[in-house]
Design an enzyme around this catalytic site. Sequence first.
Site, short mmCIF file in Angstrom:
data_model
loop_
_atom_site.label_atom_id
_atom_site.label_comp_id
_atom_site.label_asym_id
_atom_site.label_seq_id
_atom_site.Cartn_x
_atom_site.Cartn_y
_atom_site.Cartn_z
N TYR A 1 -9.26 5.64 7.36
CA TYR A 1 -9.44 6.03 8.85
C TYR A 1 -10.20 7.28 8.96
O TYR A 1 -10.21 8.30 8.24
CB TYR A 1 -8.04 6.46 9.53
N LYS B 1 0.89 -0.15 14.86
CA LYS B 1 2.46 -0.30 15.40
C LYS B 1 2.89 -1.79 16.30
O LYS B 1 3.64 -2.07 16.43
CB LYS B 1 2.77 0.96 16.24
N HIS C 1 0.89 -1.26 0.09
CA HIS C 1 -0.02 0.10 -0.05
C HIS C 1 0.93 1.28 0.07
O HIS C 1 1.81 1.31 0.78
CB HIS C 1 -1.06 -0.02 1.27
N PRO D 1 -4.17 0.43 18.57
CA PRO D 1 -3.94 0.11 17.34
C PRO D 1 -3.95 1.20 16.20
O PRO D 1 -3.78 0.67 15.16
CB PRO D 1 -5.29 -1.08 17.01
N TYR E 1 4.23 6.44 10.15
CA TYR E 1 3.32 5.46 9.59
C TYR E 1 4.01 4.16 8.99
O TYR E 1 3.79 2.89 9.36
CB TYR E 1 2.32 5.83 8.74
P1 RFL Z 1 1.05 -11.79 21.61
O1 RFL Z 1 0.69 -11.78 20.08
O2 RFL Z 1 0.12 -11.44 22.67
O3 RFL Z 1 1.76 -13.15 21.90
C1 RFL Z 1 2.15 -13.61 23.20
C2 RFL Z 1 1.93 -15.10 23.20
O4 RFL Z 1 2.53 -15.53 24.53
C3 RFL Z 1 1.60 -16.39 25.12
N1 RFL Z 1 1.48 -16.50 26.49
C4 RFL Z 1 2.13 -17.27 27.51
N2 RFL Z 1 2.89 -18.44 26.73
C5 RFL Z 1 3.47 -19.13 28.01
N3 RFL Z 1 3.13 -19.08 29.45
C6 RFL Z 1 2.64 -18.01 29.53
N4 RFL Z 1 2.33 -17.73 30.95
C7 RFL Z 1 2.15 -17.10 28.54
N5 RFL Z 1 1.24 -15.90 28.38
C8 RFL Z 1 1.06 -15.56 27.42
C9 RFL Z 1 0.28 -16.12 24.43
O5 RFL Z 1 -0.70 -17.17 24.54
C10 RFL Z 1 0.64 -15.67 23.20
O6 RFL Z 1 0.61 -16.79 22.33
O7 RFL Z 1 2.31 -11.05 21.83
P2 RFL Z 1 3.67 -10.50 20.73
O8 RFL Z 1 4.18 -11.76 20.04
O9 RFL Z 1 4.78 -9.58 21.42
O10 RFL Z 1 2.82 -9.72 19.30
C11 RFL Z 1 2.39 -8.42 19.57
C12 RFL Z 1 1.17 -8.59 18.53
O11 RFL Z 1 0.51 -9.39 18.82
C13 RFL Z 1 0.42 -7.25 18.90
O12 RFL Z 1 1.22 -5.87 19.31
C14 RFL Z 1 -0.34 -6.72 17.55
O13 RFL Z 1 -1.30 -7.49 17.44
C15 RFL Z 1 -1.15 -5.46 17.75
N6 RFL Z 1 -2.09 -4.98 16.90
C16 RFL Z 1 -1.37 -4.40 15.66
N7 RFL Z 1 -0.25 -4.35 15.37
C17 RFL Z 1 0.26 -3.80 14.28
O14 RFL Z 1 1.69 -3.87 14.09
N8 RFL Z 1 -0.39 -3.51 13.16
C18 RFL Z 1 -1.82 -3.52 13.18
O15 RFL Z 1 -2.46 -3.29 12.31
C19 RFL Z 1 -2.41 -4.00 14.55
N9 RFL Z 1 -3.49 -4.14 14.51
C20 RFL Z 1 -3.46 -5.22 16.99
C21 RFL Z 1 -4.07 -4.95 15.65
C22 RFL Z 1 -3.98 -5.55 18.03
C23 RFL Z 1 -5.33 -5.67 18.15
N10 RFL Z 1 -5.93 -6.31 19.27
C24 RFL Z 1 -6.89 -7.25 19.16
C25 RFL Z 1 -5.25 -6.11 20.66
C26 RFL Z 1 -5.50 -4.78 15.90
C27 RFL Z 1 -6.19 -5.41 16.99
C28 RFL Z 1 -7.76 -5.56 17.25
C1 PHB Z 2 -6.11 -4.02 10.72
O1 PHB Z 2 -6.24 -4.27 9.56
O2 PHB Z 2 -6.34 -4.99 11.59
C2 PHB Z 2 -5.70 -2.74 11.06
C3 PHB Z 2 -5.17 -1.89 10.29
C4 PHB Z 2 -4.48 -0.76 10.52
C5 PHB Z 2 -4.64 -0.35 11.84
C6 PHB Z 2 -4.82 -1.11 12.69
C7 PHB Z 2 -5.65 -2.51 12.44
O3 PHB Z 2 -4.20 0.93 12.30
#
Ligand code: RFL
Ligand code: PHB
Length: 389
Positions: free
Chosen positions: A200, A296, A72, A292, A383
């Site tokens: 957005y 990042k 993108h 989110p 971004y």
């Molecule tokens: P995770 O993915 O939470 O993984 C952690 C893992 O550790 C396990 N765990 C354990 N394992 C053993 N013993 C324990 N006691 C444990 N406790 C926990 C868990 O089961 C899990 O498998 O962390 P990690 O690897 O640091 O990754 C971070 C990302 O997942 C997170 O920052 C992103 O998803 C945030 N996020 C976004 N980030 C982006 O860069 N771009 C995006 O577009 C974006 N959109 C989002 C998002 C997060 C969202 N939510 C639901 C919070 C959109 C949403 C809606």
């Molecule tokens: C997503 O596609 O889940 C998404 C994209 C951009 C954002 C957050 C989440 O800023």
Amino acid sequence: MRTQVAIVGAGPAGLLLGALLHRAGIDNVVLEQRSADYVLGRIRAGVLEQVAVDLLREAGVAARLDTQGLPHAGFEMAFGERRLRIDLRALTGKQVVVYGQTEVTRDLMEHRRQSGRPTVYEAENVHPHGFDGEQPHLSYRHGGAEQHLQADFVIGCDGFHGVCRTAVPAGALTTFEKIYPFGWLGLLADTPPVNEELIYGHTERGFTLASMRSHERSRYYLQCSLDDRVEQWSDDAFWAELRRRLPADAAARLVTGPSIEKSIAPLRSFVAEPMRFGRLFLAGDAAHIVPPTGAKGLNLAASDVGLLAQALAEFYGGSLAGIDHYSQRALARVWKAERFSWWFTSLMHQFPDNGGFGLRMQQAEFDYLCGSVAAQTALAENYVGLPLG
Ligand code: RFL
Ligand code: PHB
């Protein structure tokens, strides 16, 4: 069992670290409390920065990303009736790639399976011990028996609710937190996205985001109340509300369908400092959370483990410099992403205590962005992601 690096958590941070260490010939074991299917069932991030793409390539895990990821070159902002396209490529020479976290995780899991490095899923009661000395170890329960994993280092990639950060003695850690007074209700559907680029939107009814996973799969978000329960939101109610919040041309293109997933996420900014205690290191959501809005979270997780993999390779090559500087280097990047995510969130959402003044500030900020290439460049630069440093 003994290994060089024991990693807690098989999310993107843990699995990418494992892949980068494997590449560097460093032995590692991953312990994950959930099953592989559960981990893959979490629908989260969708946008990858160049730094994250480069690290996935370096780890040898980018074959599918390179063919199926959607580059993108810009995104759109809608503010009431006004529109602004942020031309990432023209402003920064860079772009982002739309490729879901689920797919990143799937690719990393498959790569790990092929590498033969062990992952213990459904590891219960994982606890780090002895990380203030040179012989840290993890205790856990698996297959009905108590187990021990000895290592040179323990890496907490166990997310915000993990055990590694909480195992650090009180007083050794300083935390910073901001909770936002709303959440995001997300819906995933196998329908074509309303727009080629992300939109957005700031509207009177609250924030909205139109995103995607592919040309056939859409991901939409609505700002919702913290009291809302996902069960209260039927698919029809979601689509009706989304249609009200999208710009008219996009709303006219909206194709609805049954949801594949629907969930509510609270919005939070959080940082724990430092990110190292002796032989225990934190990476990803275990150390910091961003709202989110700036996309990042996953990208920060990737850059943390990029720095850490480099630091650990230096350690095994005979230098302590990398591990000694990890926390400082990672936090410098983390705080800039915290600032950006907070700023973008503050600009685009309805805040209950915003009042007339708050709204005028948001409008003035958007107006400034529309008229200033410098302001757009600052937004675009953040971004697409700041350099690894
Ligand atoms: P995770 O993915 O939470 O993984 C952690 C893992 O550790 C396990 N765990 C354990 N394992 C053993 N013993 C324990 N006691 C444990 N406790 C926990 C868990 O089961 C899990 O498998 O962390 P990690 O690897 O640091 O990754 C971070 C990302 O997942 C997170 O920052 C992103 O998803 C945030 N996020 C976004 N980030 C982006 O860069 N771009 C995006 O577009 C974006 N959109 C989002 C998002 C997060 C969202 N939510 C639901 C919070 C959109 C949403 C809606
Ligand atoms: C997503 O596609 O889940 C998404 C994209 C951009 C954002 C957050 C989440 O800023």
